[in-house]
Scaffold this motif. Structure first.
Motif, PDB file in Angstrom:
ATOM      1  N   GLY A 381      -7.346   3.821  41.151  1.00 35.16           N
ATOM      2  CA  GLY A 381      -6.003   4.250  41.507  1.00 35.16           C
ATOM      3  C   GLY A 381      -6.012   5.292  42.610  1.00 35.16           C
ATOM      4  N   ARG A 382      -6.971   6.202  42.567  1.00 42.11           N
ATOM      5  CA  ARG A 382      -7.050   7.237  43.605  1.00 42.11           C
ATOM      6  C   ARG A 382      -7.375   6.616  44.970  1.00 42.11           C
ATOM      7  N   LEU A 383      -8.272   5.621  44.980  1.00 39.00           N
ATOM      8  CA  LEU A 383      -8.583   4.953  46.249  1.00 39.00           C
ATOM      9  C   LEU A 383      -7.349   4.256  46.812  1.00 39.00           C
ATOM     10  N   LEU A 384      -6.575   3.607  45.941  1.00 36.31           N
ATOM     11  CA  LEU A 384      -5.331   2.983  46.388  1.00 36.31           C
ATOM     12  C   LEU A 384      -4.347   4.029  46.883  1.00 36.31           C
ATOM     13  N   HIS A 385      -4.300   5.167  46.172  1.00 35.59           N
ATOM     14  CA  HIS A 385      -3.418   6.266  46.553  1.00 35.59           C
ATOM     15  C   HIS A 385      -3.766   6.762  47.954  1.00 35.59           C
ATOM     16  N   GLU A 386      -5.054   6.965  48.193  1.00 34.97           N
ATOM     17  CA  GLU A 386      -5.498   7.454  49.502  1.00 34.97           C
ATOM     18  C   GLU A 386      -5.200   6.442  50.616  1.00 34.97           C
TER      19      GLU A 386
END
Length: 418
Positions: A381-386
């Motif tokens: 999720g954090r990679l998608l967020h970034e």
């Protein structure tokens, strides 16, 4: 070689509620069912059930699928007079095993093509050195039942291990009454696998009364018959006091026996014991030796444990990032979520000499996230967020938060402004 005559097999089929097939070609039924089952036509399945009513496996499968068409309501059963409770086979009923004669020539099984097909589809790993068998999770129960049933309905001279394999397939397929009947028949003829299946049935208590002591007795009989799986189950019973008084020394004895015969779960258990110093003196060299032997056989748990040992240098063992990557990749190929997650972390950070590869981490964490791994869901999720994919990020943050991930909950609040 112990073989069961057709009359014995026919009697057990009848006793389990099946019908001897007579003139009906149940091999043909198997081929027709492969097309009919996916047709989506209740009329076609009803017609199949009528044509092949004398083929027990397929007629039952057809009735079950018709019940699904009717909203899960099975056809009403005919009222019958209650039967007297059948006396079940006991370990004490088994005939004593004859002492081997050192002058006898080496035992060489002579299986027919049909027997080999049944064994390859339904037998257990370690059941015999003459065929591989199939892991429980990998068994296609419907296919295995079909292959073995076709054989038993035709062959007049069937090996006890084949009957035991059929019993195992029946258990995997949920046909517990028939599994019990066939396993008792094969156990009486000395099959360790059949004895192990009976133990499992007494452990579960669905078709016979749950009885841990009886289950342990059957596991011990399976071990005495030379089944490495039975030895492992005896060891587990002694370790945890399941059906027998706890006895660590006995547990270790049987784990070692099973490992000697190549049973991977016992190797993993011994590896963990020596790694952690549980029940034995801590010995990392022996731990790694046991785990590597199991991993060489394809055991996923062993590969993950080795990856952790080589990545972190557990208990002072020398780090080796190349070996860590090798074992993690072995387990990741089988969709092990811990291996996928740890590989993602190593490649994302390029830690300890691992090649840095953000895209690889994205793929690895994404796969582990799809499989339900909490930390991977947050990191993916954090990679998608970034990357600016806010909706995708929220989806995986929420999945992690539902499993109790506090960091994911905080990230959701930051995005939603609460």
């Amino acid at each position: 070689m112990i073989r069961l005559g057709v009359m014995a097999s026919a009697a057990v089929l009848a006793g389990a509620g099946a019908v001897w097939a007579g003139e009906t070609d149940c091999g043909e039924a198997r081929l027709v069912w492969a097309d009919v089952k996916d047709s989506g036509s209740a009329a076609a399945i009803q017609s199949f059930a009528e044509v092949y009513a004398e083929c027990p496996i397929y007629s039952q499968l057809a009735r079950e699928q018709l019940a699904e068409f009717n909203g899960g309501s099975p056809e009403p059963e005919e009222v019958s007079t209650p039967k007297e409770e059948t006396r079940r086979l006991l370990v004490t009923d088994l005939r004593p095993r004859p002492e081997p004669d050192p002058d006898d020539p080496p035992y060489e099984p002579d299986y027919s093509d049909g027997e080999y097909q049944c064994l390859m589809a339904a037998a257990a790993p370690g059941q015999s050195p003459y065929f591989d068998g199939v892991e429980w999770a990998d068994m296609d129960a419907e296919n295995a039942m079909a292959i073995c049933a076709d054989l038993l309905l035709k062959d007049q001279n069937v090996d006890a291990e084949v009957v035991a394999a059929f019993g195992r397939a029946l258990m995997k397929g949920g046909k517990l009454e028939m599994a019990l009947e066939f396993s008792e028949l094969a156990a009486m003829e000395g099959s360790g696998l059949a004895m192990n299946t009976l133990a499992s049935l007494y452990n579960e208590g669905e078709i016979v009364p749950e009885n841990d002591e009886t289950a342990f007795g059957w596991y011990m009989a399976a071990a005495d018959a030379g089944l490495s799986m039975g030895m492992h189950n005896v060891a587990y019973g002694y370790e945890h006091g399941d059906g027998v008084a706890p006895d660590t020394d006995k547990a270790l004895e049987y784990y070692v026996r099973a490992a000697f015969f190549g049973y991977d779960p016992s190797m993993v258990r011994l590896g963990i014991f020596h790694r952690d110093g549980t029940h034995v003196t801590q010995d990392m060299d022996r731990a790694v030796d046991y785990l590597e032997r199991a991993a060489d056989h394809g055991n996923v748990d062993a590969a993950v444990h080795l990856g952790l040992i080589y990545e972190t240098g557990q208990n002072g063992y020398p780090k080796d990032i190349e070996k860590a990557l090798e074992y993690y990749f072995q387990a990741a190929e089988e969709d092990d979520v811990v291996a996928l997650h740890n590989l993602g972390s190593l490649t994302y950070h390029g830690r300890d000499g691992a090649p840095q590869d953000t895209q690889a981490a994205f793929v690895l964490w994404g796969r582990a996230a799809e499989l339900g791994h909490m930390a991977s869901q947050r990191k993916f999720g954090r990679l998608l967020h970034e990357a600016g994919e806010i909706e995708g990020a929220l989806k995986y943050y929420r999945l992690a938060a539902e499993q109790g991930d506090d960091v994911a909950k905080k990230l959701i609040r930051e995005i939603e402004g609460d």
